[in-house]
Design a protein around this motif. Structure first.
Motif, PDB file in Angstrom:
ATOM      1  N   GLN A 161       0.829  -1.212   0.000  1.00 15.59           N
ATOM      2  CA  GLN A 161       0.000   0.000   0.000  1.00 15.59           C
ATOM      3  C   GLN A 161       0.859   1.256   0.000  1.00 15.59           C
ATOM      4  OE1 GLN A 161      -0.442  -2.754   1.907  1.00 15.59           O
ATOM      5  NE2 GLN A 161      -2.508  -2.849   2.792  1.00 15.59           N
ATOM      6  N   ARG A 162       1.939   1.216   0.754  1.00 13.82           N
ATOM      7  CA  ARG A 162       2.839   2.370   0.829  1.00 13.82           C
ATOM      8  C   ARG A 162       3.436   2.670  -0.548  1.00 13.82           C
ATOM      9  NH1 ARG A 162       8.436   2.474   2.445  1.00 13.82           N
ATOM     10  NH2 ARG A 162       8.278   0.253   2.924  1.00 13.82           N
ATOM     11  N   PHE A 163       3.795   1.622  -1.274  1.00 14.52           N
ATOM     12  CA  PHE A 163       4.395   1.817  -2.595  1.00 14.52           C
ATOM     13  C   PHE A 163       3.399   2.468  -3.554  1.00 14.52           C
ATOM     14  CE2 PHE A 163       5.829   0.579  -6.835  1.00 14.52           C
ATOM     15  CZ  PHE A 163       7.177   0.915  -6.760  1.00 14.52           C
ATOM     16  N   PHE A 164       2.169   2.002  -3.547  1.00 13.41           N
ATOM     17  CA  PHE A 164       1.161   2.601  -4.429  1.00 13.41           C
ATOM     18  C   PHE A 164       0.914   4.061  -4.061  1.00 13.41           C
ATOM     19  CE2 PHE A 164       0.059  -1.658  -5.901  1.00 13.41           C
ATOM     20  CZ  PHE A 164      -0.260  -1.398  -7.228  1.00 13.41           C
ATOM     21  N   SER A 165       0.936   4.371  -2.781  1.00 10.43           N
ATOM     22  CA  SER A 165       0.768   5.759  -2.356  1.00 10.43           C
ATOM     23  C   SER A 165       1.899   6.631  -2.892  1.00 10.43           C
ATOM     24  CB  SER A 165       0.734   5.833  -0.823  1.00 10.43           C
ATOM     25  OG  SER A 165       0.662   7.171  -0.393  1.00 10.43           O
ATOM     26  N   LEU A 186      11.168   6.582  -2.744  1.00  5.49           N
ATOM     27  CA  LEU A 186      11.018   5.372  -3.553  1.00  5.49           C
ATOM     28  C   LEU A 186      12.341   4.635  -3.748  1.00  5.49           C
ATOM     29  CD1 LEU A 186       8.446   6.781  -6.093  1.00  5.49           C
ATOM     30  CD2 LEU A 186       8.109   4.743  -4.699  1.00  5.49           C
ATOM     31  N   ILE A 187      13.420   5.385  -3.960  1.00  4.90           N
ATOM     32  CA  ILE A 187      14.725   4.733  -4.110  1.00  4.90           C
ATOM     33  C   ILE A 187      15.092   3.996  -2.824  1.00  4.90           C
ATOM     34  CG2 ILE A 187      17.204   5.139  -4.451  1.00  4.90           C
ATOM     35  CD1 ILE A 187      16.362   7.552  -6.225  1.00  4.90           C
ATOM     36  N   GLY A 188      14.758   4.583  -1.686  1.00  2.00           N
ATOM     37  CA  GLY A 188      15.015   3.933  -0.402  1.00  2.00           C
ATOM     38  C   GLY A 188      13.807   3.186   0.135  1.00  2.00           C
ATOM     39  N   PHE A 189      12.957   2.701  -0.771  1.00  2.00           N
ATOM     40  CA  PHE A 189      11.718   2.041  -0.345  1.00  2.00           C
ATOM     41  C   PHE A 189      12.011   0.866   0.586  1.00  2.00           C
ATOM     42  CE2 PHE A 189       8.321  -1.102  -0.966  1.00  2.00           C
ATOM     43  CZ  PHE A 189       7.221  -0.342  -0.603  1.00  2.00           C
ATOM     44  N   TRP A 190      13.020   0.057   0.230  1.00  3.37           N
ATOM     45  CA  TRP A 190      13.423  -1.050   1.112  1.00  3.37           C
ATOM     46  C   TRP A 190      14.451  -0.508   2.109  1.00  3.37           C
ATOM     47  CZ3 TRP A 190      13.642  -3.640  -4.154  1.00  3.37           C
ATOM     48  CH2 TRP A 190      12.396  -4.223  -4.435  1.00  3.37           C
ATOM     49  N   SER A 233      20.277   4.511  -8.117  1.00  8.15           N
ATOM     50  CA  SER A 233      18.849   4.524  -7.824  1.00  8.15           C
ATOM     51  C   SER A 233      18.173   3.225  -8.249  1.00  8.15           C
ATOM     52  CB  SER A 233      18.170   5.708  -8.518  1.00  8.15           C
ATOM     53  OG  SER A 233      18.196   5.543  -9.924  1.00  8.15           O
ATOM     54  N   MET A 234      18.932   2.333  -8.895  1.00  8.60           N
ATOM     55  CA  MET A 234      18.399   1.004  -9.219  1.00  8.60           C
ATOM     56  C   MET A 234      18.108   0.185  -7.960  1.00  8.60           C
ATOM     57  SD  MET A 234      18.137   0.813 -12.481  1.00  8.60           S
ATOM     58  CE  MET A 234      17.670   2.508 -12.362  1.00  8.60           C
ATOM     59  N   GLU A 235      18.525   0.680  -6.800  1.00 10.93           N
ATOM     60  CA  GLU A 235      18.228   0.004  -5.541  1.00 10.93           C
ATOM     61  C   GLU A 235      16.730  -0.005  -5.254  1.00 10.93           C
ATOM     62  OE1 GLU A 235      20.129  -1.693  -3.541  1.00 10.93           O
ATOM     63  OE2 GLU A 235      21.940  -1.333  -4.696  1.00 10.93           O
ATOM     64  N   GLY A 236      15.991   0.901  -5.874  1.00 15.32           N
ATOM     65  CA  GLY A 236      14.547   0.911  -5.695  1.00 15.32           C
ATOM     66  C   GLY A 236      13.892  -0.201  -6.498  1.00 15.32           C
ATOM     67  N   ASP A 293      17.513  -7.694  -7.005  1.00 16.77           N
ATOM     68  CA  ASP A 293      16.613  -6.547  -7.045  1.00 16.77           C
ATOM     69  C   ASP A 293      15.859  -6.395  -5.748  1.00 16.77           C
ATOM     70  OD1 ASP A 293      15.058  -4.472  -8.490  1.00 16.77           O
ATOM     71  OD2 ASP A 293      13.422  -5.832  -8.032  1.00 16.77           O
ATOM     72  N   HIS A 294      15.710  -7.508  -5.045  1.00 20.23           N
ATOM     73  CA  HIS A 294      14.865  -7.452  -3.858  1.00 20.23           C
ATOM     74  C   HIS A 294      15.463  -8.354  -2.792  1.00 20.23           C
ATOM     75  CE1 HIS A 294      10.468  -7.185  -2.301  1.00 20.23           C
ATOM     76  NE2 HIS A 294      11.369  -6.944  -1.374  1.00 20.23           N
TER      77      HIS A 294
END
Length: 671
Positions: free
Chosen positions: A115-119, A154-158, A248-251, A461-462
């Motif tokens: 949900q956070r990502f979609f926001s 977003l880049i630091g999403f994780w 920024s590919m870390e996102g 990627d994840h």
């Protein structure tokens, strides 16, 4: 519903979705979060189409929506400028964003921050729309900073991964350098033009061009344009402010597509195009733009040659293509720049999302050395990625061909200082682009199957273990890749269509018609590049047929054939070249040592400065001298005064007599 309300609803619809998904995500659940955000972006896309039709009918708009404050005759407003340049950007942003939203349902399905990502991505869309729809520098700067802030999130999403935190901090700091120049440019505009509305500033552009920057013999308009372009260098990742974009590919992959295809990185290209009335008055600024863009186009392409991470290859491709757009700006071919911006948005989003589909099929393994032969397991991803790669290298009749070849021809026709260097860079860049694009294509989709074997895990990627179904990255022995679900393949298919066709149908009106009207202003007497291109243009079909006999085509095909030979026929050759040319390989591997220089000079210098301020400024001056020193002075004075406070009357009387004597002495000396 009147048109002003329609304009307002375009950015507010994604904002509403972002607020609902962000604040009430747990209440509405995953399905509710993606439904409300996708609906918001879909509404924005539909309304953008309606506005596009209205603008095509000849209706434009330039006016305020809300006045924020007025001070000393300077009015700061929220307002919209709706013309053909704006609606083109609105359609690109909303259409690519909608594809990314749909794709995210499949890609992020197992992520706890769904949900956070979609926001975040919906908020990103709102920010970009506010930027492109603005009619003044205040709103432009708001959108500019808002996309930077959301990209940081977003880049630091994780955020549990140190590499992601490092990457988003790097992006934030590097963009602050560019934004400082951008803010200086806006300040100069406000100071000398007395207004921050585009129309008011453009109305006094000739007066600005006639002035010198105070205290120097520099042209004021040149200083303003270079300051504004420094902002574009940060946002659109031009050398030397490019270092944030590969990291920024870390996102997550969906945001890689959104940031690097249609939105954030193209903000600088859009801004310079919008400021074309100012840039046209300074050949010095245009040459500066031209050289920076050419350097980025070629030298960032070189770095794509040695990458093994599938997303980083596409990221360096983005850097190089942004350089091509900037080169077009530098030779006053603004419409060519935004034409390439549009075509690039579709095929680069396709390539990023295709890379994400491959990563999903490979169980979150991004290393191309562990791939090969995927075409038979992932047919939709394979064919759409091939179409995106052909568009990227500029194969005739594909969208990328029309925009990329137009840039090369425009540079060749230019006589600005630096044009010869730029032509060399963009023509060599054609070969480099084709080589690294099909190096990636062949290593991923063809050749020996290198998956399903024991190997060392490469950077994935994840890497958040909670977000994957198990703790393994890459396919386990015996496992086979599989095609992605329809929510992933549908956006790939829909993006493949404009990647192939949109250039063919839009080149004539956008470059040689009255598409942009007054939105783009060019001094054709001094910069007749587009006029010369128009004389040689005889239709999209003839241009493509002629493209089969042109130098860029032969260079591109040479790159494709060489990539096939190196990686399909004689795969030992690249390793031999890397060994023989080790110094060059090390230089590329260290990304020209830009990161090392920044770490030693800026980060190291700031650490030394900070330590000096702490030791000298804080401990010695503030704590030692001001705080502790003042306390010691008060204590010393108190100790001295205490000697006279003995409690004996005769001692007080003696002190009074001495005091009177001193006062009388001073009085008589004065007299």
């Amino acid at each position: 519903m009147d048109m002003q309300t329609t304009y307002l609803l375009v950015p507010l619809a994604p904002l509403f979705g972002a607020i609902v998904a962000g604040l009430f995500g747990k209440t509405i659940g995953r399905a509710g979060a993606h439904t409300v955000t996708i609906l918001g972006v879909a509404v924005a896309l539909v309304l953008s189409f309606l506005i596009f039709q209205d603008v095509q009918a000849g209706h434009t708009y330039n006016g305020p929506v809300y006045t924020w404050l007025e001070s000393g005759g300077l009015s700061l407003q929220v307002g919209f400028l709706i013309d053909k340049l704006t609606v083109m950007m609105m359609l690109v942003v909303t259409s690519v964003s909608l594809m990314v939203h749909i794709y995210t349902i499949g890609y992020m399905s197992e992520d706890p921050g769904y949900q956070r990502f979609f926001s975040y991505i919906s908020l990103f869309t709102f920010s970009m729309l506010m930027l492109v729809m603005s009619n003044n520098f205040v709103q432009l700067f708001f959108g500019w900073e808002a996309v930077g802030l959301v990209s940081y999130l977003l880049i630091g999403f994780w955020y549990t991964r140190p590499t992601a935190i490092y990457a988003n901090l790097k992006a934030f700091l590097v963009n602050r350098v560019g934004d400082f120049g951008f803010l200086l440019g806006i300040g100069l505009v406000a100071s000398y033009a007395g207004s921050l509305n585009y129309a008011d500033v453009f109305a006094v552009k000739d007066q600005l061009a006639a002035q010198l920057f105070q205290g120097t013999d520099w042209s004021l308009i040149t200083v303003i344009c270079i300051c504004l372009f420094i902002g574009a260098m940060g946002k659109s990742a031009q050398v030397p402010l490019h270092v944030w974009l590969p990291d920024s590919m870390e996102g997550p992959t969906p945001i890689s597509a959104l940031i690097h295809a249609a939105t954030m990185v193209t903000a600088g290209i859009f801004m310079v195009t919008r400021m074309s009335p100012l840039f046209e008055l300074s050949d010095t600024a245009l040459s500066f733009v031209l050289v920076i863009g050419a350097t980025t186009a070629l030298f960032m392409g070189f770095l794509g040659l040695i990458q093994n991470d599938i997303k980083r290859v596409v990221a360096y491709s983005t850097l190089s293509q942004l350089g091509y757009m900037t080169v077009a700006l530098g030779v006053s071919a603004y419409s060519v720049a935004v034409f390439h911006l549009m075509t690039h948005a579709f095929f680069k989003a396709l390539l990023f999302l295709g890379a994400g589909s491959v990563i999903m099929g490979m169980h979150h393994d991004q290393d191309m050395r562990n791939m090969g032969g995927l075409w038979k397991y992932m047919p939709i991803t394979w064919i759409t990625s091939l179409l995106g790669s052909l568009a990227l290298i500029g194969f005739p009749f594909f969208s990328g061909f029309y925009s990329k070849d137009s840039i090369i021809e425009a540079v060749q026709a230019s006589h600005l200082p630096g044009a010869s260097y730029a032509y060399f860079c963009v023509i060599v860049g054609v070969f480099i682009t084709a080589f690294y694009s099909f190096r990636m294509y062949f290593r991923v989709f063809h050749g020996k199957e290198n998956f399903g074997h024991d190997h060392h895990d490469h950077e994935g990627d994840h890497e958040d273990e909670e977000a994957t179904s198990d703790h393994h990255h890459g396919l386990a022995p015996g496992q086979k890749p599989h095609e992605s679900p329809w929510v992933v393949t549908l956006p790939l298919t829909l993006l493949a269509i404009p990647s192939v066709l949109i250039g063919f149908f839009s080149i004539e009106p956008m470059l040689f018609g009255e598409w942009f009207g007054d939105a783009v202003q060019i001094n054709l007497e001094q910069h007749p590049v587009l006029e010369e291109l128009g004389h040689e243009f005889h239709g999209a079909v003839d241009m493509a047929l002629h493209g089969f006999t042109s130098l860029p085509f032969f260079l591109a095909m040479s790159g494709v054939v060489l990539a096939w030979f190196f990686y399909m026929v004689k795969p030992e050759i690249p390793a031999t070249i890397a060994r023989v040319c080790k110094p060059l390989y090390v230089l590329f591997d260290n990304k020209y040592y830009f990161d090392k220089f920044n770490e030693v000079f800026f980060a190291g210098g700031s650490r030394l400065l900070g330590r000096g301020l702490w030791k000298v400024g804080d401990q010695t001056l503030i704590d030692g001298l001001v705080v502790n020193g003042s306390a010691k002075v008060v204590g010393w004075i108190a100790g001295l005064v205490r000697l006279f406070q003995s409690g004996h009357i005769y001692q007080y009387a003696f002190s009074m007599i001495i005091g009177v004597f001193v006062l009388l002495t001073l009085w008589f000396n004065r007299a």
